[in-house]
Motif scaffolding. Sequence first.
Motif, PDB file in Angstrom:
ATOM      1  N   THR A 127      72.657  41.285  91.858  1.00 12.89           N
ATOM      2  CA  THR A 127      73.006  42.018  92.152  1.00 12.89           C
ATOM      3  C   THR A 127      73.147  42.963  91.279  1.00 12.89           C
ATOM      4  O   THR A 127      72.197  42.969  89.828  1.00 12.89           O
ATOM      5  N   LEU A 128      72.149  44.286  92.132  1.00 11.96           N
ATOM      6  CA  LEU A 128      71.246  44.748  91.073  1.00 11.96           C
ATOM      7  C   LEU A 128      72.095  46.446  91.029  1.00 11.96           C
ATOM      8  O   LEU A 128      72.688  46.828  91.928  1.00 11.96           O
ATOM      9  N   GLN A 129      70.847  47.522  90.496  1.00  9.45           N
ATOM     10  CA  GLN A 129      71.823  48.542  89.613  1.00  9.45           C
ATOM     11  C   GLN A 129      70.869  50.072  89.705  1.00  9.45           C
ATOM     12  O   GLN A 129      69.891  49.630  88.720  1.00  9.45           O
ATOM     13  N   PHE A 141      73.782  40.719  87.945  1.00  7.66           N
ATOM     14  CA  PHE A 141      74.352  39.592  87.878  1.00  7.66           C
ATOM     15  C   PHE A 141      73.595  38.627  88.896  1.00  7.66           C
ATOM     16  O   PHE A 141      72.848  39.230  90.198  1.00  7.66           O
ATOM     17  N   PHE A 142      73.174  37.240  88.819  1.00  5.64           N
ATOM     18  CA  PHE A 142      71.862  36.630  89.236  1.00  5.64           C
ATOM     19  C   PHE A 142      72.694  35.212  89.112  1.00  5.64           C
ATOM     20  O   PHE A 142      73.337  34.472  88.024  1.00  5.64           O
ATOM     21  N   ALA A 146      62.571  39.789  93.961  1.00  3.31           N
ATOM     22  CA  ALA A 146      61.443  40.897  94.804  1.00  3.31           C
ATOM     23  C   ALA A 146      61.720  41.231  95.960  1.00  3.31           C
ATOM     24  O   ALA A 146      62.188  42.266  96.884  1.00  3.31           O
ATOM     25  N   GLU A 147      62.867  40.425  97.231  1.00  2.98           N
ATOM     26  CA  GLU A 147      63.341  40.399  98.027  1.00  2.98           C
ATOM     27  C   GLU A 147      64.327  41.055  98.199  1.00  2.98           C
ATOM     28  O   GLU A 147      64.453  42.210  98.196  1.00  2.98           O
ATOM     29  N   ALA A 148      64.558  41.106  96.861  1.00  2.00           N
ATOM     30  CA  ALA A 148      66.198  41.836  96.515  1.00  2.00           C
ATOM     31  C   ALA A 148      66.116  43.450  96.481  1.00  2.00           C
ATOM     32  O   ALA A 148      66.068  44.590  97.134  1.00  2.00           O
ATOM     33  N   SER A 197      73.235  41.780  97.044  1.00  5.62           N
ATOM     34  CA  SER A 197      72.417  40.296  98.291  1.00  5.62           C
ATOM     35  C   SER A 197      72.854  38.849  98.101  1.00  5.62           C
ATOM     36  O   SER A 197      72.887  38.717  96.932  1.00  5.62           O
ATOM     37  N   TYR A 198      72.803  38.524  99.068  1.00  8.77           N
ATOM     38  CA  TYR A 198      72.970  36.959  98.903  1.00  8.77           C
ATOM     39  C   TYR A 198      71.987  36.215 100.191  1.00  8.77           C
ATOM     40  O   TYR A 198      72.341  36.638 100.992  1.00  8.77           O
TER      41      TYR A 198
END
Length: 86
Positions: free
Chosen positions: A27-29, A77-78, A62-64, A41-42
């Motif tokens: 999860t990115l913000q 979150f990772f 990097a892909e996310a 993303s998953y």
Amino acid sequence: MENVKTAATGQSANSNIGRHTYMWILTLQWPTGGGFATSTSYGTAPIPVGTSRKEAYEAIRAEAYRHAGREGATTLFFSLEPDQMV
């Protein structure tokens, strides 16, 4: 994110010799206007044996970033765990 398998490892998804498949969630913000936006993303990635968790995280992140269209977003979150249930 079907291409994450190759983006996270730099290898063809069909070359899984010496690899274990992992399931990941990220999860990115990032700031937008007066607030924040997020993207979760998953996917799965065949990670080569001997790859560090840091290396896997950086490739997946990097892909996310590409998926979210946001370079440099903050990771909220990772998770990276073996995909195979025991």
